[in-house]
Design an enzyme around this catalytic site. Structure first.
Site, PDB file in Angstrom:
ATOM      1  N   GLU A 470       0.851  -1.181   0.000  1.00 28.77           N
ATOM      2  CA  GLU A 470       0.000   0.000   0.000  1.00 28.77           C
ATOM      3  C   GLU A 470       0.895   1.242   0.000  1.00 28.77           C
ATOM      4  OE1 GLU A 470      -3.488  -0.334   2.273  1.00 28.77           O
ATOM      5  OE2 GLU A 470      -4.229   1.614   1.625  1.00 28.77           O
ATOM      6  N   GLU A 746      -2.444   0.323  13.213  1.00 27.55           N
ATOM      7  CA  GLU A 746      -3.540   0.780  12.361  1.00 27.55           C
ATOM      8  C   GLU A 746      -4.891   0.639  13.067  1.00 27.55           C
ATOM      9  OE1 GLU A 746      -3.947  -1.632   8.820  1.00 27.55           O
ATOM     10  OE2 GLU A 746      -5.029  -0.032   7.800  1.00 27.55           O
TER      11      GLU A 746
HETATM   12  C1  BGC Z   1      -5.435   2.871   4.488  1.00 29.14           C
HETATM   13  C2  BGC Z   1      -5.891   3.970   5.422  1.00 29.14           C
HETATM   14  C3  BGC Z   1      -6.817   4.848   4.648  1.00 29.14           C
HETATM   15  C4  BGC Z   1      -8.004   4.000   4.363  1.00 29.14           C
HETATM   16  C5  BGC Z   1      -9.168   4.722   3.773  1.00 29.14           C
HETATM   17  C6  BGC Z   1      -6.613   2.056   4.098  1.00 29.14           C
HETATM   18  O1  BGC Z   1      -6.313   1.057   3.236  1.00 29.14           O
HETATM   19  O2  BGC Z   1      -4.427   2.110   5.052  1.00 29.14           O
HETATM   20  O3  BGC Z   1      -4.929   4.499   6.163  1.00 29.14           O
HETATM   21  O4  BGC Z   1      -7.075   6.093   5.186  1.00 29.14           O
HETATM   22  O5  BGC Z   1      -7.649   2.872   3.589  1.00 29.14           O
HETATM   23  O6  BGC Z   1     -10.158   3.850   3.376  1.00 29.14           O
END
Ligand code: BGC
Length: 896
Positions: A470, A746
């Site tokens: 990501e 997270e």
């Molecule tokens: C990310 C987040 C992001 C979110 C929004 C995720 O995959 O890691 O940090 O803000 O998606 O949907």
């Protein structure tokens, strides 16, 4: 002793190669006298250091200017040319009319026009298929210096990544250059002083290219196709002692070959075969007749821009704290670095030629002690090193990075010692500015974790996470964390760069995507949704507030206006994300615990959307005022009124309760001031009730959490704010700390005692969003805050609010004016407080004391103290306005 020091130009000391045409100059007045300030200044700019000292050929003399402004003075001399270096100094008169002068400093312009670029874009012939990775190209060209050299500059960039070498020496220490931008719009270049790397006679200019963000894998999208292979553009501009000039540029004379780097990808890792090293390729006369001729590519039709912000550099090294062995037959060695970090390792190994060591990276271990790489998703994060044999070998990759605490070595010859692995920590080269500590070791560990998540995710752009497939510039994450980020490090330059990326990513209708730099075929052209897209207004506002940077709001004002216009157009009578109109969209209160899907939380997107719409417009009123745009400010005030009324009509019940009733619904309503004043107390009480119902736990996500404690402490529930911060059971900030976290997770439940690991499809252990509590800790516990009316800490608000059973706290911030410090101790109701305020600034000091007679400064009653400009007592506190200097306040607290 007063000195004038820390001269910076566009936030940097002696920047080489900027393209800001009227760069802003700043300095610090350093002195510990109370009430010291600058009465006037004079800036002098000259073409040489000698001229500057002799006062000859002065390019710009500001004249003695009566002003206490000592940051962001724009250069106002004649236009500067490409490559021009100028020297400057400043003379300052203090409040006693004593004059002081700084040492000289300089800045140098980069290449300001497209025609300054003499080189062509070059690269390797096409190897492999359009979507396959291929070995890193090694490029070389010899050239000869026939005359004595005075100075030499290298200007370089790439689509992909590059490293330059001159005569065997690596040029500079920047990593992952040229950095990540939307390469269809803008590519940055870097500038190096290479004078001392060149030799009379024959020289070799070499470069190695990597795939990076332009060509390699990004996120889960696979390989990017800004180009089908890396391309390189560079030139060395030689200025000889006789004044003549020559340029050695990338052109068809270059040769290219493959070397030991068989594959290099940011997500996948790097494969290095040391048997294939090209010994001598950077020495003149190296036989390159078997090398290919380079391919010359068409000119890239994009802006080639200077790098005005910080670049990524190596920052520190970490030694493993433990090593263990898995499986006897084919042993795997697992090193624990003791810290979840971002970068790579240096491998030290000795063994037979042809042995390949496989290096895997992981944030966490499985219960059986093996590395858990499930949460990396498709990011292989594996490096391979094949030995050349015959002695000790050390190796580090160049064109990849990993997020990890654990390193697994497979195929290591013999038994490694702990010295086989060293962690190399990389991040954007931002100056550390903030320190925070207090009497609770768990909160200190939380601060440590916040700091490390910032380090690990400020890699050229603000990323969500550094490990899985990501690593994107999620706008919402950056927005919620920016205040905290601006305490820990000097991030003005970092955000200035990213905010330009953000503007590059804006679509014609004004929408701002959720991910910046925008990604081809994915985020470009979309609306990132509430709390994400609003980064376009919130982030410049924060940089303006924290650094007094008016230019950032000025430069992006038109883009912010387009965004607000977009919100207005796409909302329904003031309601954003109105379900029947544009459809609910966005990411909701991401990862809140009160939703049904475990992701978007239980707060309606319409509520979040409308609340953020109101907040962005409220900020626009202030921004328009800062820029003197009165008519705009009035029209934004009307719009804010409309949105607020729509919000109230739709979500606020007559009794002050909020539709939906989630914690975040209350938090946003209160944080953005969307209630009539008579309902605020009721709403705050409801919020507290909601928290109590959860057994004093939060249930908020990315959107609610950052404002939660602010709302509580402001509404008179400081005790509840402390209770949430100090909560150690799930869900809370300290629960991960107790599980041994060394970075911010997270998700609140990244790992729990009951359930183990969360879904590996989305479970990063290095994600700063929930670390946004840091800004509250610094302000409310530490007591340091900006004064919105005198931004950049020209006036600091010092107002610690002790609680939570803490017996001491200390916060320290290197502001643009110098060091601000607030450190308090609480013992038997006696509050002792040390305060340091930099010269040329003032502070509003708010002491927790209800009675003036109980307050002393260095043992004296306040009325007798030097440096106090103003004094007021209200029912909670003693409020002072003081000039610079160090103060020791003490008071007796009347605790309830
Ligand atoms: C990310 C987040 C992001 C979110 C929004 C995720 O995959 O890691 O940090 O803000 O998606 O949907």
């Amino acid at each position: 002793m007063t000195t004038i020091s820390q001269l910076t130009c566009e936030y940097r000391i002696n920047p080489l190669g900027i393209d800001v045409l009227q760069p802003r100059l700043s300095w610090q007045m350093q002195c510990n006298r109370r009430g010291a300030y600058q009465k006037s200044y004079q800036v002098l700019v000259a073409p040489t250091q000698h001229d500057l000292q002799a006062g000859t050929n002065i390019l710009w003399d500001s004249g003695q200017t009566a002003s206490d402004q000592s940051i962001h003075i724009p250069y106002a001399g004649p236009a500067l040319k490409s490559g021009q270096r100028v020297y400057w100094k400043v003379r300052v008169w203090d409040e006693r009319d004593h004059a002081m002068e700084s040492d000289p400093a300089w800045w140098e312009m980069g290449l300001l026009e497209a025609k300054d670029w003499k080189g062509r874009w070059i690269g390797a012939p096409f190897w492999g298929g359009p979507r396959t990775s291929s070995p890193a190209p090694y490029l070389r060209r010899e050239f000869s210096l026939q005359k004595p050299l005075m100075i030499a500059r290298l200007y370089a960039t790439a689509l992909g990544l590059y490293e330059c070498y001159l005569n065997g020496f690596r040029v500079g220490d920047d990593l992952l250059t040229p950095g990540w931008t939307d390469y269809t719009k803008r590519i940055q270049y870097q500038v190096y002083d290479v004078t001392t790397l060149l030799l009379p006679g024959a020289n070799v200019f070499g470069a190695i290219l990597g795939d990076g963000w332009a060509v390699g894998n990004i996120a889960w999208f696979g390989r990017q196709n800004y180009a089908d292979r890396p391309q390189f553009l560079a030139q060395i501009v030689l200025t000889y002692s006789d004044g003549s000039r020559e340029t050695i540029a990338t052109d068809e004379q270059w040769k290219v070959s493959q070397g030991p780097i068989l594959e290099a990808d940011l997500l996948m890792g790097e494969s290095y075969d040391a048997r294939r090293e090209l010994s001598g390729w950077l020495t003149p006369g190296y036989p390159d007749s078997k090398w290919w001729s380079v391919e010359v590519f068409p000119v890239q039709n994009v802006v080639i821009a200077a790098t005005n912000g910080p670049v990524v550099k190596r920052q520190e090294e970490i030694k493993p704290v433990a090593i263990h062995k898995i499986s006897a037959l084919q042993p795997r060695w697992i090193f624990d670095l003791g810290q979840n970090m971002v970068g790579w390792i240096r491998l030290t190994v000795c063994g037979k030629k042809e042995t390949t060591v496989t290096i895997r990276h992981a944030e966490v271990l499985n219960p059986d002690g093996t590395v858990n790489t499930a949460n990396l998703r498709t990011a292989r994060s594996t490096d391979y090193y094949t030995l050349r044999g015959g002695g000790l070998e050390t190796w580090e990759p160049r064109f990849t990075f990993h997020g990890f605490r654990y390193v697994e070595l497979q195929g290591y010859p013999g038994e490694p010692t702990i010295d086989a692995v060293t962690g190399i920590v990389i991040h954007s080269d931002m100056q550390p500015t903030g320190k925070f500590s207090c009497s609770d070791p768990l909160i200190n560990q939380l601060q440590h974790n916040i700091l490390w998540s910032q380090k690990g995710n400020f890699i050229d752009i603000p990323t969500d996470c550094p490990q899985r497939d990501e690593r994107l510039g999620w706008t919402g994450d950056a927005q919620v964390f920016a205040r905290t980020a601006a305490f820990n490090f000097q991030v003005a330059g970092f955000f200035s760069k990213w905010l330009r990326d953000l503007e590059d990513a804006q679509s014609a209708d004004g929408a701002i995507p959720n991910v910046v730099p925008g990604l081809l075929d994915w985020s470009i052209g979309i609306d990132g949704g509430p709390g994400w897209a609003d980064a376009v207004v919130i982030c410049p506002w924060i940089i303006y507030q924290w650094y007094g940077d008016v230019r950032i709001v000025e430069d992006h004002y038109a883009s912010m206006r387009r965004f607000i216009h977009f919100l207005d157009e796409t909302s329904h009578e003031g309601l954003r994300c109105y379900a029947d109109f544009t459809g609910e969209h966005g990411h909701g209160d991401w990862l809140a615990l009160d939703g049904s899907d475990g992701r978007e939380g239980g707060t309606s997107k319409e509520l979040i959307g409308t609340a953020f719409f109101a907040y962005s417009v409220q900020l626009m009123i202030k921004i328009a005022e800062v820029l003197g745009k009165k008519e705009d400010a009035r029209s934004y005030a009307r719009l804010a009124g409309k949105v607020c009324a729509a919000f109230q009509k739709r979500f606020v019940r007559l009794d002050g309760t909020i539709e939906g009733g989630t914690q975040t619904a209350y938090v946003l309503t209160l944080a953005f001031d969307l209630l009539p004043s008579n309902l605020r107390a009721r709403a705050a009480a409801e919020l507290v009730q909601k928290i109590r119902e959860q057994g004093d736990h939060l249930s908020t996500g990315f959107i609610g959490t950052p404002y939660l404690n602010w709302v509580l402490s402001k509404a008179g529930y400081l005790d509840m704010a402390y209770r949430l911060l100090k909560q150690t059971t799930y869900p809370s900030w300290l629960y991960p700390v107790l599980q041994g976290a060394t970075t911010i997770w997270e998700r609140w439940d990244g790992w729990t005692q009951e359930k183990g690991f969360q879904d590996p499809k989305m479970n990063s252990f290095n994600h700063y969003a929930f670390g946004a509590i840091g800004a509250w800790m610094v302000k409310v516990i530490g007591g340091i805050d900006v004064d919105p009316d005198r931004p950049g800490y020209k006036q600091v608000i010092l107002h610690p609010q002790p609680g939570g059973g803490l017996s001491f706290a200390a916060a320290e911030l290197q502001s643009l004016y110098g060091m601000i410090r607030s450190a308090w101790m609480l013992e038997n109701n006696r509050f002792e407080w040390q305060v340091i305020i930099p010269a040329n600034t003032t502070a509003i000091v708010i002491l927790p004391a209800r009675d003036l007679s109980l307050v002393k400064e260095s043992g004296k009653p306040l009325q007798e103290v030097d440096g106090i400009l103003f004094l007021e007592v209200d029912d909670q506190s003693v409020v002072l306005r003081v000039g610079s200097g160090e103060y020791h306040f003490s008071s007796l607290l009347k605790l309830n």
